[in-house]
Scaffold this motif. Structure first.
Motif, PDB file in Angstrom:
ATOM      1  N   VAL A 372       0.219  -1.263  -0.123  1.00 58.77           N
ATOM      2  CA  VAL A 372       0.110   0.067  -0.440  1.00 58.77           C
ATOM      3  C   VAL A 372       0.653   0.881   0.006  1.00 58.77           C
ATOM      4  CG1 VAL A 372      -1.391   0.823   1.251  1.00 58.77           C
ATOM      5  CG2 VAL A 372      -2.020  -1.304   1.047  1.00 58.77           C
ATOM      6  N   PRO A 373       1.792   1.569   0.656  1.00 56.51           N
ATOM      7  CA  PRO A 373       2.535   2.803   1.175  1.00 56.51           C
ATOM      8  C   PRO A 373       3.377   2.635  -0.154  1.00 56.51           C
ATOM      9  CG  PRO A 373       2.903   0.804   2.584  1.00 56.51           C
ATOM     10  CD  PRO A 373       2.387   1.050   2.520  1.00 56.51           C
ATOM     11  N   VAL A 374       4.231   1.898  -0.661  1.00 53.32           N
ATOM     12  CA  VAL A 374       4.990   1.748  -1.948  1.00 53.32           C
ATOM     13  C   VAL A 374       4.053   2.210  -3.376  1.00 53.32           C
ATOM     14  CG1 VAL A 374       5.838  -0.278  -3.863  1.00 53.32           C
ATOM     15  CG2 VAL A 374       6.276   0.033  -1.030  1.00 53.32           C
ATOM     16  N   ALA A 375       3.028   1.288  -2.868  1.00 49.87           N
ATOM     17  CA  ALA A 375       1.896   2.185  -4.605  1.00 49.87           C
ATOM     18  C   ALA A 375       1.836   3.595  -4.284  1.00 49.87           C
ATOM     19  CB  ALA A 375       0.879   0.993  -4.850  1.00 49.87           C
ATOM     20  N   ALA A 376       1.511   4.167  -3.101  1.00 49.24           N
ATOM     21  CA  ALA A 376       1.366   5.516  -3.324  1.00 49.24           C
ATOM     22  C   ALA A 376       2.221   5.775  -3.469  1.00 49.24           C
ATOM     23  CB  ALA A 376       1.170   5.922  -1.424  1.00 49.24           C
ATOM     24  N   TRP A 377       3.499   5.701  -2.703  1.00 46.45           N
ATOM     25  CA  TRP A 377       5.026   6.414  -3.325  1.00 46.45           C
ATOM     26  C   TRP A 377       4.924   6.132  -4.871  1.00 46.45           C
ATOM     27  CZ3 TRP A 377       8.834   4.093  -6.021  1.00 46.45           C
ATOM     28  CH2 TRP A 377       9.707   4.243  -6.642  1.00 46.45           C
ATOM     29  N   CYS A 378       4.752   5.276  -6.000  1.00 50.99           N
ATOM     30  CA  CYS A 378       4.937   5.234  -7.211  1.00 50.99           C
ATOM     31  C   CYS A 378       3.958   5.842  -7.753  1.00 50.99           C
ATOM     32  CB  CYS A 378       4.123   3.632  -7.179  1.00 50.99           C
ATOM     33  SG  CYS A 378       4.939   3.013  -9.395  1.00 50.99           S
ATOM     34  N   TYR A 455     -11.699  -8.916   0.476  1.00 50.91           N
ATOM     35  CA  TYR A 455     -10.156  -9.936   0.295  1.00 50.91           C
ATOM     36  C   TYR A 455      -9.813  -9.307  -1.510  1.00 50.91           C
ATOM     37  CZ  TYR A 455     -11.117 -13.249   4.071  1.00 50.91           C
ATOM     38  OH  TYR A 455     -11.930 -12.983   5.101  1.00 50.91           O
ATOM     39  N   ALA A 456     -10.087  -7.767  -2.072  1.00 51.76           N
ATOM     40  CA  ALA A 456      -9.976  -7.684  -2.768  1.00 51.76           C
ATOM     41  C   ALA A 456      -9.369  -7.146  -3.086  1.00 51.76           C
ATOM     42  CB  ALA A 456     -11.100  -6.794  -3.819  1.00 51.76           C
ATOM     43  N   ASN A 457      -8.521  -6.141  -2.269  1.00 50.04           N
ATOM     44  CA  ASN A 457      -7.520  -5.375  -2.090  1.00 50.04           C
ATOM     45  C   ASN A 457      -7.415  -4.607  -2.125  1.00 50.04           C
ATOM     46  OD1 ASN A 457      -6.282  -7.532   0.227  1.00 50.04           O
ATOM     47  ND2 ASN A 457      -5.094  -8.521  -1.372  1.00 50.04           N
ATOM     48  N   LEU A 458      -8.386  -3.567  -2.386  1.00 47.75           N
ATOM     49  CA  LEU A 458      -8.837  -2.188  -2.914  1.00 47.75           C
ATOM     50  C   LEU A 458      -7.769  -1.316  -2.980  1.00 47.75           C
ATOM     51  CD1 LEU A 458     -12.688  -2.122  -3.267  1.00 47.75           C
ATOM     52  CD2 LEU A 458     -11.166  -2.807  -5.324  1.00 47.75           C
ATOM     53  N   GLY A 459      -7.243  -1.319  -1.219  1.00 45.18           N
ATOM     54  CA  GLY A 459      -6.011  -0.262  -1.116  1.00 45.18           C
ATOM     55  C   GLY A 459      -5.128   0.039  -1.759  1.00 45.18           C
ATOM     56  N   VAL A 460      -4.261  -1.188  -2.551  1.00 44.48           N
ATOM     57  CA  VAL A 460      -3.197  -0.930  -3.276  1.00 44.48           C
ATOM     58  C   VAL A 460      -3.549  -0.332  -4.406  1.00 44.48           C
ATOM     59  CG1 VAL A 460      -1.510  -2.361  -5.089  1.00 44.48           C
ATOM     60  CG2 VAL A 460      -2.575  -3.167  -2.360  1.00 44.48           C
ATOM     61  N   LEU A 461      -4.841  -0.217  -4.863  1.00 47.00           N
ATOM     62  CA  LEU A 461      -5.351   0.163  -6.268  1.00 47.00           C
ATOM     63  C   LEU A 461      -6.023   1.426  -6.106  1.00 47.00           C
ATOM     64  CD1 LEU A 461      -7.050  -2.219  -8.276  1.00 47.00           C
ATOM     65  CD2 LEU A 461      -4.523  -1.836  -8.695  1.00 47.00           C
ATOM     66  N   ALA A 462      -6.362   1.864  -4.692  1.00 44.82           N
ATOM     67  CA  ALA A 462      -6.660   3.184  -4.104  1.00 44.82           C
ATOM     68  C   ALA A 462      -5.171   3.853  -4.147  1.00 44.82           C
ATOM     69  CB  ALA A 462      -7.908   2.568  -3.156  1.00 44.82           C
ATOM     70  N   ALA A 463      -4.037   3.571  -3.013  1.00 41.88           N
ATOM     71  CA  ALA A 463      -3.165   4.104  -3.007  1.00 41.88           C
ATOM     72  C   ALA A 463      -2.216   4.483  -3.936  1.00 41.88           C
ATOM     73  CB  ALA A 463      -2.197   3.240  -1.816  1.00 41.88           C
ATOM     74  N   LEU A 464      -2.036   3.924  -5.109  1.00 46.90           N
ATOM     75  CA  LEU A 464      -1.283   3.720  -6.616  1.00 46.90           C
ATOM     76  C   LEU A 464      -2.540   5.340  -6.924  1.00 46.90           C
ATOM     77  CD1 LEU A 464       0.710   3.180  -8.635  1.00 46.90           C
ATOM     78  CD2 LEU A 464      -1.311   1.718  -9.192  1.00 46.90           C
ATOM     79  N   ALA A 465      -3.558   4.945  -7.536  1.00 45.65           N
ATOM     80  CA  ALA A 465      -4.356   6.152  -7.579  1.00 45.65           C
ATOM     81  C   ALA A 465      -4.301   7.290  -7.602  1.00 45.65           C
ATOM     82  CB  ALA A 465      -5.758   5.494  -8.104  1.00 45.65           C
ATOM     83  N   LEU A 466      -4.651   7.198  -6.219  1.00 38.74           N
ATOM     84  CA  LEU A 466      -4.705   8.553  -5.173  1.00 38.74           C
ATOM     85  C   LEU A 466      -3.324   8.882  -5.279  1.00 38.74           C
ATOM     86  CD1 LEU A 466      -6.599   7.920  -1.897  1.00 38.74           C
ATOM     87  CD2 LEU A 466      -7.029   9.402  -3.362  1.00 38.74           C
ATOM     88  N   GLY A 467      -2.089   8.667  -5.285  1.00 44.50           N
ATOM     89  CA  GLY A 467      -1.318   9.057  -5.024  1.00 44.50           C
ATOM     90  C   GLY A 467      -0.423   9.823  -6.342  1.00 44.50           C
ATOM     91  N   PHE A 468      -1.100   9.119  -7.588  1.00 45.08           N
ATOM     92  CA  PHE A 468      -0.651   9.804  -8.896  1.00 45.08           C
ATOM     93  C   PHE A 468      -1.597  10.784  -8.917  1.00 45.08           C
ATOM     94  CE2 PHE A 468      -1.738   9.649 -13.543  1.00 45.08           C
ATOM     95  CZ  PHE A 468      -0.108   9.336 -13.526  1.00 45.08           C
TER      96      PHE A 468
END
Length: 499
Positions: A372-378, A455-468
């Motif tokens: 999650v935080p790595v996706a946000a950083w990315c 268990y869809a783990n939407l948080g990873v996609l959400a973090a990536l999108a919000l950071g970008f």
């Protein structure tokens, strides 16, 4: 389709790499984008890729759903690596130094610490898997597979990884070339030997899962592959000449990293879908379980391909973890940072090999939590890179009073907010220490921690999108201001910790 590594690099006498966080000078830049194929393929040709077939089916989806999730997740996540690798060519510095342009020189310490934790975690997991695989093979051969065998295997595997990380770039590039050839050939042989264990009737009978389960598998593939590397993607492209093709850097990084996992995933899905016994065994011992369907005579070659493939990934991780530790503020030479990470890696491997019996649950929890935080950083890093029209001012990447500033509030706030939202949208019941996650699933009407979206783990996609999207919308003025200033004075080596 690949070129051999640059001859100039191969003809030099091997020595401990002197570079740490410092900028790579033009005289030391070498190779072409095609040379990136070797480290990326060598790091991702691991037999562990076969086990991801079992991991994907574990989400309760069919073969075709798992295949689609794997293809999309693997290619897209390594494409992100390709884009970040372009920053290395443009800035000549390690990945976690380049992101100082977005976060500020000292503000970047927070994502550097997260990056360090992720890479140390990955090198630990890969080393532990190589140790367990070696012990399983020797046990099947009747040569012992108990505690003593595991201790010896851990010492050998750990030594290979630590030596590669300490020696640095040149040894890693040569090592990855050997690993690419040896593991590529032996993996093909393995596939040929166990192909008769595939039963399409059983594979095709695996029932389909829901859209939420499909998304969960897709996100797991992203975090298990490209998002596990994106924070180190520029560490090797920084050695390329400045005029190297950006498209070539993206293409060869993505192709080199994706091709082996894609092929291994397909075969892994076919094997896991054909046997529920094998599928269950992989969860406990992802590599060792694959030996149960092999003829005895191929066990030693299998051990070689398993260990070399895992070592290939761990070596890249320990190299990048050392650089991330320096970027986080540790003031020691690069080789000492890599050595320190090696000690932590050995300690973590001891825990996994000798003290825990639930590898898969802890592994998924680790990937998702740090993913999650790595996706946000990315997301922040990619948007910041997309906004730039000029190459980085390399000297100011090391000066808190330079154009990139000391601490930039916007990227840090975006990263922290995206991480908080992301952790609220992921769950993992197999890892008790993560029961606090998923706190937004109920308030947002997604069924809570026991609902269909749990268990869809939407948080990873959400973090990536919000950071970008947040950086793209709010960071344009800051980037333009940074690029308007005149070039800074040349960098003094004393300004670079760990150089």
């Amino acid at each position: 389709m690949t070129d051999a590594p640059d001859r100039g690099s191969g003809s030099r006498q091997l020595q401990v790499e002197a570079h740490g966080l410092d900028v790579i000078g033009d005289a030391e830049r070498k190779g072409t984008p095609r040379t990136l194929f070797w480290p990326w393929f060598g790091a991702n040709v691991s037999i562990l890729g076969l086990s991801y077939g079992s991991f994907a089916l574990g989400f309760g989806i069919s073969f075709w759903q798992a295949l689609a999730a794997g293809v999309i997740g693997i290619v897209f996540s390594f494409l992100l690596c390709g884009f970040v690798a372009v920053a290395g060519k443009r800035g000549s510095a390690p990945t976690m130094v380049l992101s100082r342009a977005a976060y500020g020189v000292r503000g970047n310490r927070l994502p550097s610490v997260v990056s360090w934790m992720l890479t140390v975690g990955w090198e630990t997991v890969l080393t532990a898997l190589a140790t367990m695989a070696t012990a399983t093979v020797l046990d099947r051969l009747g040569w012992g597979g108990g505690t003593g065998t595991k201790v010896v295997a851990l010492i050998v595997v750990g030594a290979l990884v630590v030596v590669g990380g300490v020696m640095g770039f040149d040894l890693i590039m040569r090592l990855q070339t050997v690993i690419t050839v040896v593991t590529g050939v032996l993996t093909v042989v393995y596939i040929g030997l166990v192909a008769d264990h595939i039963h399409w009737s059983a594979v095709s009978a695996v029932p389909s899962g829901s859209a939420q389960e499909f998304i969960g598998a897709l996100v797991f593939m992203m975090t298990g592959f490209g998002l596990g590397w994106v924070n180190a993607a520029a560490d090797y492209s920084r050695y390329l000449p400045r005029d190297s093709s950006g498209r070539g850097v993206v293409g060869w990084t993505t192709f080199g990293a994706s091709v082996a996992p894609l092929l291994l995933l397909v075969f892994g899905l076919l094997l896991a879908g054909s046997s529920t016994t094998l599928n269950t065994a992989i969860a406990a011992d992802p590599i060792g379980a694959l030996t149960t369907i092999l003829p005895t005579w191929f066990l030693i070659p299998f051990a070689a391909v398993a260990v070399l493939g895992l070592v290939g990934g761990a070596v890249l991780d320990i190299y990048s973890s050392g650089l991330a530790l320096l970027a986080a503020g540790l003031r020691v030479p690069r080789y000492l940072a890599a050595l320190l990470d090696g000690v932590l890696m050995i300690a973590g491997s001891i825990y996994i090999v000798f003290l825990t019996d639930d590898f898969l649950g802890q592994f998924i929890g680790f990937l998702t939590t740090l993913g999650v935080p790595v996706a946000a950083w990315c997301g922040v890093m990619l948007a910041d890179l997309a906004l730039r029209r000029r190459d980085y001012d390399e000297a100011d990447l090391f000066r808190p009073r330079g154009r990139y500033g000391d601490v930039e509030p916007l990227p840090l706030v975006l990263t922290l907010a995206a991480t908080a939202i992301g952790w609220g949208l992921v769950t993992n019941t197999a890892a008790g220490w993560l029961e606090w996650q998923g706190y937004l699933l109920g308030p947002l009407g997604l069924g809570g921690k026991d609902g269909s979206w749990a268990y869809a783990n939407l948080g990873v996609l959400a973090a990536l999108a919000l950071g970008f999207l947040g950086t793209l919308a709010l960071g344009r003025g800051r980037v333009r201001t940074q690029e308007e200033g005149p070039p800074s004075r040349p960098l003094d080596v004393r300004e670079v910790p760990g150089a």
